[in-house]
Every structure is written in structure tokens, then in C-alpha cells.
Design an enzyme around this catalytic site. Structure first.
Site, mmCIF file in Angstrom:
data_model
loop_
_atom_site.group_PDB
_atom_site.id
_atom_site.type_symbol
_atom_site.label_atom_id
_atom_site.label_comp_id
_atom_site.label_asym_id
_atom_site.label_seq_id
_atom_site.Cartn_x
_atom_site.Cartn_y
_atom_site.Cartn_z
ATOM 1 N N HIS A 208 -12.136 -4.640 7.868
ATOM 2 C CA HIS A 208 -12.310 -4.686 6.384
ATOM 3 C C HIS A 208 -14.046 -3.847 6.790
ATOM 4 O O HIS A 208 -14.921 -3.513 6.576
ATOM 5 C CB HIS A 208 -12.894 -5.972 5.901
ATOM 6 N N GLU B 100 0.783 -1.029 0.132
ATOM 7 C CA GLU B 100 0.598 0.174 -0.413
ATOM 8 C C GLU B 100 0.993 1.449 -0.027
ATOM 9 O O GLU B 100 0.837 1.919 -0.598
ATOM 10 C CB GLU B 100 -0.901 0.303 1.090
ATOM 11 N N GLN C 256 -7.355 -1.890 -1.772
ATOM 12 C CA GLN C 256 -8.047 -3.303 -1.560
ATOM 13 C C GLN C 256 -9.741 -3.303 -0.665
ATOM 14 O O GLN C 256 -10.765 -3.105 -0.751
ATOM 15 C CB GLN C 256 -8.014 -3.931 -1.566
ATOM 16 N N PHE C 257 -8.938 -2.712 0.697
ATOM 17 C CA PHE C 257 -9.914 -2.010 1.356
ATOM 18 C C PHE C 257 -9.519 -0.404 1.805
ATOM 19 O O PHE C 257 -8.013 -1.061 2.633
ATOM 20 C CB PHE C 257 -10.505 -3.203 2.672
ATOM 21 N N ALA C 258 -10.152 0.283 2.627
ATOM 22 C CA ALA C 258 -9.836 1.218 3.256
ATOM 23 C C ALA C 258 -8.902 1.422 4.248
ATOM 24 O O ALA C 258 -8.094 1.843 4.834
ATOM 25 C CB ALA C 258 -10.602 2.340 3.467
ATOM 26 N N PHE D 81 -7.520 -0.496 5.021
ATOM 27 C CA PHE D 81 -5.502 -1.100 4.150
ATOM 28 C C PHE D 81 -4.816 0.599 3.964
ATOM 29 O O PHE D 81 -2.653 -0.009 4.261
ATOM 30 C CB PHE D 81 -5.391 -1.663 3.156
HETATM 31 C C1 LIG Z 1 -1.884 -4.706 3.514
HETATM 32 C C2 LIG Z 1 -2.550 -5.503 2.979
HETATM 33 N N1 LIG Z 1 -2.991 -5.694 1.515
HETATM 34 C C3 LIG Z 1 -4.009 -5.843 0.631
HETATM 35 C C4 LIG Z 1 -4.189 -6.833 1.541
HETATM 36 C C5 LIG Z 1 -5.749 -8.054 1.266
HETATM 37 N N2 LIG Z 1 -5.787 -9.555 0.754
HETATM 38 C C6 LIG Z 1 -6.277 -10.405 1.731
HETATM 39 S S1 LIG Z 1 -5.143 -12.184 1.340
HETATM 40 C C7 LIG Z 1 -4.498 -10.930 -0.296
HETATM 41 C C8 LIG Z 1 -3.953 -11.998 -1.404
HETATM 42 C C9 LIG Z 1 -2.424 -12.563 -0.200
HETATM 43 O O1 LIG Z 1 -1.589 -13.231 -0.530
HETATM 44 P P1 LIG Z 1 -0.539 -13.693 0.103
HETATM 45 O O2 LIG Z 1 0.521 -13.099 1.278
HETATM 46 O O3 LIG Z 1 0.654 -14.687 -0.695
HETATM 47 O O4 LIG Z 1 -1.558 -15.395 0.834
HETATM 48 P P2 LIG Z 1 -2.696 -16.196 -0.117
HETATM 49 O O5 LIG Z 1 -4.114 -15.376 0.588
HETATM 50 O O6 LIG Z 1 -2.377 -16.735 -0.893
HETATM 51 O O7 LIG Z 1 -2.461 -17.584 0.414
HETATM 52 C C10 LIG Z 1 -4.488 -9.648 -0.230
HETATM 53 C C11 LIG Z 1 -4.506 -9.126 -1.173
HETATM 54 C C12 LIG Z 1 -4.533 -7.676 3.023
HETATM 55 N N3 LIG Z 1 -5.207 -8.751 3.676
HETATM 56 N N4 LIG Z 1 -3.466 -6.491 4.434
#
Ligand SMILES: Cc1ncc(C[n+]2csc(CCOP(=O)(O)OP(=O)(O)O)c2C)c(N)n1
Ligand SMILES: Cc1ncc(C[n+]2csc(CCOP(=O)(O)OP(=O)(O)O)c2C)c(N)n1
Ligand SMILES: [Mg+2]
Ligand SMILES: [Mg+2]
Lengths: 312, 324, 312, 324
Positions: free
Chosen positions: D127, D60, D82-84, D86
Site C-alpha cells: 500500500h 483491475e 484503489q491503491f496504485a 494494484f
Molecule cells: C487486487 C486488489 N484490488 C483491490 C484491493 C483493495 N481491497 C482490499 S479488501 C477489498 C474487498 C475484499 O472483498 P472480499 O474479497 O469479499 O473480502 P472481504 O474484505 O469482504 O472479507 C478490497 C477491494 C485489494 N486488496 N486487491
């Protein structure tokens, strides 16, 4: 090991494929289908006093520490009997009694938290370690970097375990990083970065075990990258149409549970009877837990006002 | 006993807690060998050793998170931000991790995050900020802004003993300018209690931090004109002492809200809302705010002076309100 | 090159050793004494359209882009004629007209900013690049990691130049990172990480030049680590008593200006006359600039209210 | 023409600006191939190509900083969180880099940082947040919180055209629940202008975001009792429309301040301070606040419902104020 992998699979399937669709679970639901060997293998040999910093696909850690399927389901269903008493949902849970550290949504934030957990052990001369899980996607976060650097500079007894399931939501590895392996980054912190087949529970167990022994012996942190695949969408609402079908097919053949079953069978450690019995037990346990949790009470509305600060 | 400065008072407070509670340790950038950019932790490495006074890499978020992790495991970390401005880099860990753990799953996070805030030393936009409101708006945190050496010591000790995360803003303008004689015996100043610095009957000036002294100076000046200010030093902003504030308003019926932080979304808003809701019938005049304007903190001395609320601002507004 | 190194040295010496002590400059003062070869070498061959993301010891970049010593001094003295018109102090300045991007105090924040600057060139098909300076200490920041990763994944034309002067304030390298070189971290982003003698202006120039050509040609970002030493305290108030004397002595012998003079003399490129003339010119320029800047007006107090938003 | 939902309105607004201004591009996590977690950017990759719709790593702070860098060079980036929630991870870059560049050295940073905020969908503590005040307290930023599809479109277009950094909070509860017919022609809704959603004579309810509909529902209910609410939708919080608010207060003489964000340090404080200072003589009753309580956003449905301000809360407080 097999039991916990199966129990996790069954419980998550029930959550994602049944309860969520029935509208009994609201909000986001993330499961670790196909990645069970990582959590189970990594937590296998830990002492109950070792802390585990979970991420969002590590339900097995809870089961292995003795949190019951009912408690987990109650958590997902927002009941008072869940680990967060309805204050938070799904995998956003933890329990100091079980040395399970809840993660927060902000991916990567747990990495320096784990450094602090480990530091507290080192400063007090304790022999504990902590295992901290994260995904490939989380490794792009700044806190991930600060945490690994902090852990290495301060020689914290931490084992960082990467669940590299090839995707972060819809984003494949090559759009997240310009290196092939997450473990290629371990050298930036002067720590070992092992790469193992994340669908081979024994391989995970052995690699993490080595790292744990190293940490316990004062050798500082390490990273273990477990290659696996997310056999679902990102969360229950995502149909993962952006993932090429062949990838699912490729990895389906490498399912960690089937593999463990096969190799145990080959070794003569698993009879058909024993397997059927285990399958039956797992289903029954989850059936019972669903029944119980679904009858568990919701928290009182005003409960939401409590517990923000220490209440004596 | 001699006089103790504000900065020494904080140092003493931390030292005393470290001496009596071995769970307490200090971490941050340049806190050990150097003793901290403002020398708050000077001498601690020598006294307590490198396991309790820890120099870290430049990683505000990592520092706070490391503190959180250790705190959850039973330690009492005191994390320094070299300047409070840099707490922006740790904002996420403080507001989302530290602040919400207890609520979510009952895990207490007894950390103290402390650092020098405030202007008046020509530090410019990144070495002069007053970031308290970012944390006052975050349930689960406690926020402290001491003005005197006595309070600085008593509050840092209370903060370290507190079971919840405390953000402790020291005012760097006061570090060496404020001194007083302190009690020899152990004492704390409880979080959440205001102090009436000067009792008065005409107008309540509610303030905190370095502005307490501006208010007191204005009171002295206005005394000659027969305007009698009551000056309330909030000391803690979260939780804050509604009782003392509302009692004062009910007595004087007129209010000036004074702070160094910028105006929009500043603490005066919170005060105004509570006063206008809970003491409405006691108000004999508009609630007046005196704050920094809505700009970054300018560097150049004439501009910074203009930016910061001055004694003359308090005097002028008090006169207007007195005539209302 | 020699001229800019000397001018920087003289101007900074005047600021740190004279004006600051006279109380004419308030607040913090950071200088790049002994590290002049890094900035000068790196900026040497840049096009005026290439952006430079400076850090706090890169005064030479301003001089090389045509910002006058008087403007710089006015900046330090909080005058209306400084690049920030008194709104900010010391090296916290920039000028879009000169493609000089001001840094903010929060170390490391410029790293992803530079990625964005570079991205804007790539998206529009421009041939420009940006050079971004940072210190060894800044490499511990999360934004540093996010920025390098972003630049590498998005293939931004950026050259990241590290001024590794061995210390971050009082903290030596080994307490900041568990690797020997900052450039050891470049591989974590799949980018080249060159290491050069930062006190050898020609070496810096050549290495950065290679990286610039690479970026300009679409080859993506690189890192160049310049080994040098901070020949002062962290800032004007710091006597650096935590630095072993031998280190100062060691590095004093490797002074980049003396070295360049010697090698130019050896090559016959520098006569004593020319040197004396240059020294005299530099001193005269700075003398004049001090005189002028010191007579420059302060901003009006109410000016502090302007310019927060676009004013048309 | 059919009805356009709130989410479609934002998408249309961005698309139109991208079509007419090639400096505009979109970046964020999963915005391209996936079209965004809430599908705000769906179809844009196909329409504008991968140079203008960019999937990024999970960073972010890096995303916002990349946007800032490009903006300084003349682009008009629209960055998605993606969500505010963050946005906490990008707090430093937003509040210290983006917000202060123009002031310090005249460099404009025309970025839009947008994302879904707010509760009501059982998203839990991470969220569901309403982080607007963290940015309202930061001079140099603009902050927008649209409630209707018309405004969502007009404001996102205005935000993209704005020369300064704009933080754009979409309310995810409204994404698909709010729809209306929109004009075919190009229009913008200027930043900083409130809208009187319902004219009334007895009490002014000043609010924004999803709470606008709670206020309107309460007004409908109270109509039957002869209590006539005026409902003001602020739309922008920074800058905000003092004129419309103060005129309303001067007319009705009674005020309810309503928001979904938590109470202490919330926007109601700012409103209360300005009203109690500038319309004091027009007030015929205490200023009442209705807000979420000072806790994280709870997950479990009964608790979340209790946490969020409800129509019944507005009705109750309005009755009390009416009787005052
Ligand atoms: C700082 C942050 N940004 C965005 C998100 C939204 N989000 C949740 S899970 C995810 C993907 C995570 O990928 P990874 O770390 O590879 O874990 P996976 O879900 O593949 O197990 C995202 C973008 C978040 N939770 N935290
Ligand atoms: C985020 C942040 N934390 C702390 C500081 C205070 N600080 C200013 S310079 C400095 C040391 C920087 O070290 P390095 O990056 O190596 O640059 P050097 O000063 O050695 O050139 C510190 C800690 C800061 N400016 N920003
Ligand atoms: Mg993944
Ligand atoms: Mg350095």
C-alpha cells in the site's frame, strides 16, 4: 473450537477497538468479526503438515497453529517479534514452520499459489492438502480463475474456502457478480461447490472435512462457500454506513459464537462455570499478550535493508 | 565434441539440473508433448515423465503462481513463458508475490521464469519485447540475459540452484545462430558477474544479450581505424557487476551503453547513474547511449532493422567519442 | 456467406501455403482453415456500426467489412498499405473506420475490452452491440474471467463467440479445462451459453443472431460456443504431429464450405455454373490482390518512429 | 476563497471535466456509493448518476480494459486503482493494449488510470509502492506525478483531455497535508512541463511527488549555510521536461537526483543518462542520487522512515557536493 473463536474475537476486538484507536497500530486493520466459524471450522481437522493459505480475515488459523497472541500483536504493532519482524503489517504474515502461507494484498493471488502448494504434494506423492481462503470479492480477480482452473486441470489437493460475507468493501454481491452464489462458479472448473451456513462452525467443519478427504484421496480440488456477514466496516476506519442496519441486526442474531455456545449448552457440553472460565482465560491471555507485545522492541531502522535475498 | 547452440545449451542445463536434483521440474504452455514453441524442453517429457514436465493451460499468472506455491514447499520449478512478452500477464505474481516473500516473512521462492525475448525475427510488437527492466526495478528478483551458449547453460544452472526468484531472458535471435564447444563437466556461471568479451583501451562498450555481438562486430571494424573497444557483457542485470564496469571505465575513460530495450528507463540509465556518480572523475567524454527508440517493436523488416541498434550505430558513436 | 468463406479459405491458403513458404511473409502465420463458418456466420447479420473484436483466426470479419484482400496481404507482407502500415503483422490489425477492433497477442485480453466497447454503447443509449471472438485456450486466462464478469455485472451488449477448435497450440481441451464445454462456464456469469456446430454456418448465424438480438434489446451479454476443429497446425511452422490423424479425417468430412455447398445445392440455390463462377472469381481476386500487394511499397524505415502518440 | 487540499483538487478537476465533457466517466472499486477509498470521487455519484460513476468488481485488469474499450469508442474514462500498488494486476492491459494501439493501428486510447501511490503512512509493502517506472519504460504511455494541489488539479484535467493513455500517480501522503488557494477559472497544467519550485545557483535538485517538499525543506535549511539549492519539480515523467532540467544543470553545474521510488532502475537513472550525455561539459561534480533503497517498502515506522529519503539526506549530500 469455541475457545479459538472466542480468542480470535477478543484479540481482534482489542486490536480494532482499542489499540487501533489508541494509535498503537498504524495502517489498515481488517477483522473477521462474525466470521470466526469459517476459519475455525475449516482448520479444525487439518493436520499440522497441511498448509493453510490465509486471507485477511483468518486470524484464527494462526492461533490454531500455535502462533501466540503476543506474536500476532507484535506483528500488528510493527515490532521485531512479529512474524514479519516489522517488515509487513497486520494479517500480512505467514510462517513456513507452521505451514501458514502469507497472502499478499492483491486479492485472489493466493488461489493459484495454493494450486502450486497442492501440486507439490501431489508430485511428491505426499498425502497433504492445502486449504485456501478467499472472499466473495476476490472471486472477480483473474488470478482466481486461473488458479481454480489450474488446480482442477492439474488435480491439486486443495480445498478452496470462500468467506462470503456479502460485501467487498462497500460493494454488495450483486454488483460483483451476476450469479447468486460464489459456489455456482465451481462447476466452471468441474469441481464440487458446497454451500454451507458460515456461522455454523460444525457445518463448516463437516463440509470442509469432506472436501479435505476428497483431496487427500486424490479426488482433486473442491470449493466450499460459507455464507456469513461482515459485522464491521471493511477496515477499522470504515463505519459501513452503506450497509443497511437491518442486515447487521439480522446477522447479529446469528452470531457464530453465541450459536455455538447455545448448542453446546443444549447438548450439556458447556456449563456456565466452564464458559465463565473460558471467557476469563481468553481475556487474560489477550491482556497479557498486549502487555508483552507493547513492550516488545521495534526493529532497528537499518533492518529494513536485510532479507531481500537469501543471506546464507 | 561438436558445437552446441544457445538453445541446446539451455536445454542441456535444465536437463542436467533435473537429473541431479529431483526437486526441479518444468511447467508451461506446450512444454511437454510439443517440447516448447522454441523446442527448449524438447525430449524432456520422454526423459523425465509427466510429473516433471507439465503442460499447463494458457495462464501465465497461474503458471508463475503455481511455481511459487511449489517453490515455497521446497520444489525448484522452472516456468516457461512461451514468449517473454507474455510475462506481462504474470507481472503481478512475479513482482508482488515472488519478489517480496523472503523479505516479508522469510519464505524463499526459488523459481526460474524463463522465456524467449528480443527482436530481429520479425515478430512484431508482441513477440519481440525486451521486458527486463520491469524486473530489474523490482527488489527481490534476479535478472539474467545470457549472450553465449556457454553462459546460457552456466547461467540457467545457476538460476535453478539459486534460492531466490530468477527471471531468465533468452534471446530468441541467438537460439540457433550462436554455437560453441562446451565443456563436458558440470559448471555454472555465477549470477551477477560480467565478462570482458574483448579487452580494449579506448572506449568501454557495456552491453548484454544479442547486442554483445553487435559490439564485437563494431570492435572488429574499428580495429582497422585504430580505435580499440573494450566490450563488456553484463550477463546479469540484477545483481550486476559494478566492479567490472567501473574498472573498465576507469581504464578507458569513455563509455558507450548499448542495449536493445527501448531507451527511456532502460538499463543504460542505471549504468549511467552509477558511472556518473562513482567514476565521474575518470570520464573524458559524455556517456553515450545506443538503444532502441521509444516505440513498440515494429514488424516490417525495414522498420525493425531501423529500430534495432546496428553495428553501424556503434561504429559511428565510437568514432564521435574517440574524437571528443 | 459461401463467397466469404471461400474467399477467406483461398486467401489464407495462399498466405500459409504459398507466400509464407516463399519467404514473402515473415514471422507467425495463423489461419482459420475449417473454422470459416464461425466468423462468417457470426458476422453475417451485424450492422456496420456494431463492433467486432476479432481474434487470430477471423480473417473473414475483415473481408465482410470491406477490407480488401490486397490490404490484408499488404498487412501480412509488412507493406505500408496494410492496415497497420507495417507496424504490426498478420492478423494483428484493426480499423476504427470499419468498427474492427484489433486484438493483441495476449489471448483473452479482448474479452474485457469488448465489455468496455459494449459499455460505451449502453451508457450512451446506443443500440449497437459488439461481437467478440476467442479460442478455447483463451478461456483459461484471467482477463477472460474478469471480462465476462464485468460484462455481465455491467450488462454490456456483447456476444462472446468461442471458436472451440479443440486445441490450444499442442494442448488438447482436456488439459486446458476440467469441463467438457467452454459454454459450461457461461453460467458462472449468469449468462446464456449456447453450443452450436461451428462447421454449420447457418447454425452459427442463428445462434449468434439470437444473442445479438438479446444484447440489442438490453438483455446483456451471452456466449455462443462453436465446436469446430483446427485443420492446420497452430501456425504455419507447426506440422501438428501431436494431433491424431483420425481427428483430421473426421473433421475433413465436415468441412464447413463443402457442407454449405451441398446444402445449397440440395436446396437448388447453387448451380454448378454459379459455383464454378464463384470459385473462379475468388481465385482471380486473390491472384490480383497478391500481384498488387506484392508491388506495394515497404514503409520507410524512419516511419517506425511515428505514431506512438497523437500527432494532431 | 479557502484553501483546497490536494485530494480536493483532484476531485474538482475530475468534476469540472465531467461537467464540461459528457464523454468523461469514472469507474473503479468503491468509487460510487463509497466515494473511493480516499474519497477522491466523493459526491460524484450524487452529482452525475450511476451511468457516469461506476462501481466495479475487484478486477483491475478488467477495469482498465473496460476503460480502454470505451475509450476507443470515443469515451473518456477515468479508472481508479484503489491503491496504485494494484496497478500491477492491470500491467498487461496498460502496457500492451493501451500503450500500443495508436502505434499499431491508429486507435487512440484516451484513458486516465489514476490511484494513490507512495509511502509515509505505514501502509507496508502493498500500500506504499511507487510504480511509476514500470510505465515510464513503456512507450505510448504518459506518466504524471503531481506534488501540489494546483498541479494535481491542472494535471488531472490535462490528463483527461489528453488523447493518449495517461497514468496518474497521486501521492497519498499529500492528499490532506498539502493545501493552497486555487484559481477560480478553468486551467490546465500541460503534461511534460517541469516547474522550478525554487531558483538557486549552487546545486540542482531534480525531483517529483512528495520528495519536492523534502527538497524544499532541505533548501531552507541549507540557505542558512549559504548553499543555494535549485529545486525542480518534474511533475510529468513521461514525457519529461529535458529543457528545464538541462538549463538548470548548465546553470548550477551540480546535480542531486531525488526520488522515493527504489534506486535500481528508478527515474534518476534516466535523468543521469541524459545529463551525462547532454550536459557533460557543464558538470562540476558527480551526479548524486538520493532514493529509497532496493527493498520492498517496510511497514514498521522506524524502518519506513529509514527507507524513505529524508530532508537530512538531501542536506548531507548537498553539503558533500558543495564541497566537491
Ligand atoms: C487486487 C486488489 N484490488 C483491490 C484491493 C483493495 N481491497 C482490499 S479488501 C477489498 C474487498 C475484499 O472483498 P472480499 O474479497 O469479499 O473480502 P472481504 O474484505 O469482504 O472479507 C478490497 C477491494 C485489494 N486488496 N486487491
Ligand atoms: C497470454 C498468451 N499466452 C500465450 C500465447 C501463445 N499462443 C498463441 S495462440 C496460442 C493457442 C491459443 O489457443 P486457442 O485460444 O484455443 O486459439 P486457437 O489458436 O486454437 O484458435 C498460444 C498458446 C499468447 N498468444 N498469449
Ligand atoms: Mg466479502
Ligand atoms: Mg483452440
Amino acid at each position: 473450537m469455541l475457545y479459538y473463536m472466542k480468542l480470535t474475537r477478543e484479540l481482534e476486538d482489542r486490536i480494532e477497538r482499542k489499540l487501533y484507536r489508541q494509535g498503537k497500530i498504524l495502517g489498515g486493520v481488517y477483522v473477521g468479526r462474525g466470521q470466526e466459524a469459517i476459519t475455525v471450522g475449516a482448520c479444525m481437522d487439518l493436520d499440522g503438515n497441511d498448509a493453510i493459505c490465509v486471507s485477511h480475515r483468518d486470524m484464527a488459523a494462526f492461533l490454531m497453529r500455535g502462533v501466540t497472541p503476543r506474536q500476532i500483536l507484535a506483528q500488528y504493532m510493527g515490532r521485531k517479534t512479529g512474524l514479519t519482524r516489522g517488515k509487513d503489517g497486520n494479517m500480512h504474515m505467514g510462517s513456513l514452520d507452521h505451514n501458514l502461507i502469507a497472502f499478499i494484498s492483491m486479492l485472489g493471488d493466493s488461489i493459484p499459489i495454493a494450486a502450486g502448494v497442492g501440486l507439490s504434494y501431489r508430485l511428491r506423492g505426499m498425502k497433504q492438502v492445502t486449504v485456501c481462503f478467499f472472499g466473495d470479492g476476490a472471486s472477480s480477480r483473474g488470478d482466481w480463475h486461473e488458479g481454480l482452473n489450474m488446480a482442477s486441470v492439474l488435480k491439486c489437493p486443495v480445498v478452496y474456502v470462500c468467506n462470503n460475507n456479502q460485501y467487498a468493501y462497500s460493494t454488495p454481491l450483486e454488483q460483483q457478480m451476476a450469479v447468486e452464489n460464489v459456489a455456482d462458479r465451481a462447476s466452471a472448473y468441474g469441481m464440487p461447490g458446497d454451500i454451507v451456513d458460515g456461522n455454523d462452525v460444525v457445518a463448516v467443519w463437516q463440509a470442509v472435512n469432506r472436501a479435505v478427504e476428497r483431496a487427500r484421496g486424490g479426488g482433486g480440488p473442491s470449493m466450499v462457500e460459507c455464507k456469513s456477514f461482515r459485522m464491521t466496516g471493511h477496515s477499522a476506519h470504515d463505519d459501513a454506513r452503506y450497509v443497511p442496519k437491518e442486515l447487521f441486526e439480522y446477522w447479529e442474531k446469528r452470531d457464530p459464537i453465541t450459536r455455538l455456545e447455545t448448542s453446546m449448552r443444549d447438548l450439556g457440553d458447556l456449563t456456565e462455570n466452564k464458559l465463565a472460565e473460558m471467557n476469563g482465560r481468553v481475556v487474560a491471555e489477550v491482556d497479557e499478550a498486549v502487555e508483552l507485545a507493547d513492550n516488545d522492541p521495534y526493529p532497528d531502522p537499518e533492518d529494513c535493508l536485510t532479507g531481500v535475498y537469501f543471506e546464507g | 565434441m561438436g558445437l552446441t547452440t544457445y538453445v541446446e545449451a539451455i536445454r542441456e542445463g535444465i536437463r542436467e539440473e533435473m537429473s541431479t536434483d529431483e526437486r526441479v521440474f518444468v511447467l508451461g504452455e506446450d512444454v511437454a508433448v510439443y517440447g516448447g514453441a522454441f523446442k527448449v524442453t524438447a525430449g524432456m517429457l520422454e526423459e523425465f515423465g509427466e510429473n516433471r514436465v507439465i503442460d499447463t493451460p494458457i495462464s501465465e499468472s497461474g503458471i508463475v503462481a503455481t511455481a511459487i506455491g511449489a517453490a515455497m514447499m521446497g520444489m525448484r520449478p522452472v516456468a516457461e513463458m512461451q514468449f517473454a512478452d507474455f510475462i506481462s500477464c504474470a507481472f503481478d505474481q512475479i513482482t508482488n508475490f515472488a519478489a517480496k516473500c523472503r523479505y516479508r516473512w522469510g519464505a524463499g521462492v526459488p523459481i526460474v521464469v524463463r522465456g524467449p525475448s528480443g527482436g530481429g525475427i520479425h515478430g512484431g510488437p508482441f513477440h519481440s519485447q525486451n521486458p527486463e527492466m520491469y524486473f530489474v526495478h523490482t527488489p527481490g528478483l534476479k535478472v539474467v540475459c545470457p549472450a553465449t551458449a556457454y553462459d546460457a547453460k552456466g547461467l540457467i544452472k545457476a538460476a535453478i540452484r539459486d534460492p531466490d526468484p530468477v527471471i531468465f531472458f533468452e534471446h530468441k535471435f541467438l537460439y540457433r545462430r550462436v554455437k560453441e564447444e562446451l565443456p563436458g563437466a558440470d559448471y555454472v556461471v555465477p549470477l551477477g558477474e560480467a565478462e570482458v568479451r574483448r579487452a580494449g583501451s579506448d572506449i568501454s562498450v557495456i552491453t548484454y544479450g544479442a547486442m554483445v555481438f553487435r559490439a564485437l562486430d563494431a570492435a572488429k571494424e574499428l580495429e582497422r581505424e585504430g580505435i580499440d573497444l573494450e566490450v563488456i557483457d553484463l550477463r546479469s542485470l540484477l545483481p550486476w557487476d559494478r566492479h567490472t564496469v567501473l574498472e573498465s571505465v576507469k581504464k578507458t575513460n569513455k563509455v558507450i551503453l548499448l542495449h536493445e530495450a527501448t531507451r527511456t528507463g532502460g538499463f543504460a540509465g542505471e549504468l549511467a547513474a552509477v558511472i556518473a556518480e562513482e567514476a565521474f572523475e575518470h570520464l573524458d567524454g559524455p556517456i553515450r547511449r545506443i538503444t532502441a527508440p521509444d516505440t513498440p517493436v515494429p514488424y516490417s523488416p525495414p522498420m525493425e532493422e531501423f529500430f534495432l541498434p546496428q553495428v553501424s550505430d556503434v561504429v559511428r558513436v565510437a568514432r564521435e567519442l574517440n574524437d571528443y
